[in-house]
Motif scaffolding. Structure first.
Motif, PDB file in Angstrom:
ATOM      1  N   GLN A  36      -1.359  -3.862  11.945  1.00  0.00           N
ATOM      2  CA  GLN A  36      -0.172  -3.030  11.828  1.00  0.00           C
ATOM      3  C   GLN A  36       0.165  -2.464  13.200  1.00  0.00           C
ATOM      4  N   PRO A  37       1.419  -2.062  13.420  1.00  0.00           N
ATOM      5  CA  PRO A  37       1.772  -1.427  14.693  1.00  0.00           C
ATOM      6  C   PRO A  37       0.916  -0.196  14.961  1.00  0.00           C
ATOM      7  N   SER A  38       0.763   0.136  16.234  1.00  0.00           N
ATOM      8  CA  SER A  38      -0.146   1.218  16.605  1.00  0.00           C
ATOM      9  C   SER A  38       0.276   2.564  16.042  1.00  0.00           C
ATOM     10  N   TYR A  39       1.581   2.764  15.800  1.00  0.00           N
ATOM     11  CA  TYR A  39       2.018   4.069  15.305  1.00  0.00           C
ATOM     12  C   TYR A  39       1.618   4.310  13.850  1.00  0.00           C
ATOM     13  N   VAL A  40       1.096   3.281  13.171  1.00  0.00           N
ATOM     14  CA  VAL A  40       0.637   3.455  11.791  1.00  0.00           C
ATOM     15  C   VAL A  40      -0.682   4.227  11.756  1.00  0.00           C
ATOM     16  N   ALA A  41      -1.305   4.446  12.906  1.00  0.00           N
ATOM     17  CA  ALA A  41      -2.573   5.184  12.952  1.00  0.00           C
ATOM     18  C   ALA A  41      -2.324   6.670  12.750  1.00  0.00           C
ATOM     19  N   SER A  42      -1.875   7.038  11.557  1.00  0.00           N
ATOM     20  CA  SER A  42      -1.611   8.419  11.180  1.00  0.00           C
ATOM     21  C   SER A  42      -1.856   8.562   9.692  1.00  0.00           C
ATOM     22  N   TRP A  43      -2.362   9.725   9.282  1.00  0.00           N
ATOM     23  CA  TRP A  43      -2.651   9.942   7.866  1.00  0.00           C
ATOM     24  C   TRP A  43      -1.383   9.938   7.025  1.00  0.00           C
ATOM     25  N   VAL A  44      -0.223  10.197   7.652  1.00  0.00           N
ATOM     26  CA  VAL A  44       1.025  10.221   6.894  1.00  0.00           C
ATOM     27  C   VAL A  44       1.295   8.865   6.262  1.00  0.00           C
ATOM     28  N   TYR A  45       0.876   7.786   6.931  1.00  0.00           N
ATOM     29  CA  TYR A  45       1.141   6.445   6.419  1.00  0.00           C
ATOM     30  C   TYR A  45       0.167   6.033   5.314  1.00  0.00           C
ATOM     31  N   VAL A  46      -0.833   6.855   5.038  1.00  0.00           N
ATOM     32  CA  VAL A  46      -1.857   6.499   4.060  1.00  0.00           C
ATOM     33  C   VAL A  46      -1.420   6.797   2.629  1.00  0.00           C
ATOM     34  N   PHE A  47      -0.523   7.764   2.452  1.00  0.00           N
ATOM     35  CA  PHE A  47      -0.237   8.264   1.116  1.00  0.00           C
ATOM     36  C   PHE A  47       0.480   7.241   0.239  1.00  0.00           C
ATOM     37  N   GLY A  48       1.174   6.289   0.823  1.00  0.00           N
ATOM     38  CA  GLY A  48       1.768   5.241   0.014  1.00  0.00           C
ATOM     39  C   GLY A  48       0.720   4.389  -0.671  1.00  0.00           C
ATOM     40  N   VAL A  49      -0.326   4.018   0.072  1.00  0.00           N
ATOM     41  CA  VAL A  49      -1.421   3.226  -0.505  1.00  0.00           C
ATOM     42  C   VAL A  49      -2.196   4.050  -1.520  1.00  0.00           C
ATOM     43  N   LEU A  50      -2.415   5.334  -1.242  1.00  0.00           N
ATOM     44  CA  LEU A  50      -3.103   6.202  -2.206  1.00  0.00           C
ATOM     45  C   LEU A  50      -2.303   6.312  -3.503  1.00  0.00           C
ATOM     46  N   THR A  51      -0.982   6.336  -3.404  1.00  0.00           N
ATOM     47  CA  THR A  51      -0.141   6.396  -4.604  1.00  0.00           C
ATOM     48  C   THR A  51      -0.339   5.155  -5.462  1.00  0.00           C
ATOM     49  N   ILE A  52      -0.371   3.988  -4.832  1.00  0.00           N
ATOM     50  CA  ILE A  52      -0.573   2.745  -5.584  1.00  0.00           C
ATOM     51  C   ILE A  52      -1.965   2.716  -6.203  1.00  0.00           C
TER      52      ILE A  52
END
Length: 301
Positions: free
Chosen positions: A98-114
């Motif tokens: 994934q692009p380097s800017y994905v290294a943030s907890w904000v991007y994790v919540f979509g996967v946690l939702t699934i």
């Protein structure tokens, strides 16, 4: 299992709730704590540094869509195959970086939702097979019932934080308006799913909700199609129709994320996954924001 009062409060869902009354505000302690936890999670997600990943070199993929351009087969299957290869080649559908800017907890919540949605579906299948008597009177039934409840709570909580984050990140940028709309639609359908779940509890709480909501539905004309006091109708909506619609919308949402990529921080412009230009982030303020410009980050290592 329910001998300890704290464990019993978590597992056995038939105990009375506690309420907080501040002036005109009347809210249950459980809902108040959920709201506080969501706010804390959102604050932590945007403040805590993400786990460090290992930069990986960009691999060159051959464009399968261009390689298969000589296929002039007619028919809807061939047309669908060409569209799939055009918009979702394998390196975009199942990327390993994934692009380097994905290294943030904000991007994790979509996967946690699934993940929470999958757990809610699996536990709900067990409850539907065993029936109300089992989940009200059996200790194992209490546990599975509570597992279903808390997975739903996490699902709605993670999705709420995900929506908050994407709203403030203006996630509709870069022709991602359809991705944003499917996410909002999934949230609205989830509210309907949660409501029919309340009606399917077969306890005094569900009876009170059914009696109070029927007047609102009748005044809005919805009562001609949906009877909140009909347990069979509410249960079938909860375990069949609405989940199918929800899973379909979530699937479309995930595919749209694969097609357009995850939304970059404001001020950055990423290349699409799978293209020869790589997942570089082009931004004049990249150094100030700490964004890596020429590498992708393999998250999770």
């Amino acid at each position: 299992m329910n001998g300890h009062p704290v464990v019993g409060a978590i597992v056995n869902l038939n105990h009375p709730d506690y309420y907080i009354h501040w002036g005109f505000i009347l809210i249950s302690m459980a809902n108040f704590l959920v709201i506080v936890i969501l706010i804390v999670l959102f604050a932590l997600a945007i403040s805590i540094p993400f786990l460090k990943g290992k930069p990986v070199k960009r691999r060159k993929y051959q464009s399968i869509a261009s390689a298969g351009s000589d296929d002039e087969s007619e028919g809807w299957t061939a047309h669908g195959r060409r569209l799939g290869l055009k918009y979702l080649p394998p390196d975009k559908l199942l990327p390993d970086g994934q692009p380097s800017y994905v290294a943030s907890w904000v991007y994790v919540f979509g996967v946690l939702t699934i993940g929470a949605l999958i757990m809610a579906i699996l536990s709900g299948m067990v409850l539907a097979i065993e029936g109300p008597t089992w989940w009200h009177l059996s200790d194992i039934g209490h546990f599975v019932n509570s597992l279903h409840l808390w997975s739903v709570e996490l699902f709605m909580g993670f999705m709420t934080v995900h929506l908050w984050a994407k709203f403030w990140m203006a996630a509709w940028r870069g022709k991602r308006w359809l991705t944003w709309m499917t996410g909002m639609l999934a949230f609205l359908v989830s509210i309907v799913e949660a409501f029919t779940g309340y009606l399917s509890q077969t306890n005094f709480d569900s009876q009170w909700i059914a009696f109070e909501s029927k007047d609102a539905f009748n005044s809005g004309g919805i009562g001609a199609f949906f009877n909140a006091m009909n347990f069979g109708q509410a249960l079938m909506l909860h375990i069949v129709l609405v989940p199918i619609i929800l899973v379909l919308i979530v699937g479309i949402h995930v595919l749209m994320v694969r097609i357009r990529g995850v939304v970059p921080p404001i001020g950055a412009e990423p290349a699409h996954l799978g293209e020869d230009s790589g997942d570089a982030v082009i931004a004049s303020g990249a150094q100030e924001t700490g964004i890596q410009e020429t590498s992708t980050l393999e998250v999770g290592q």
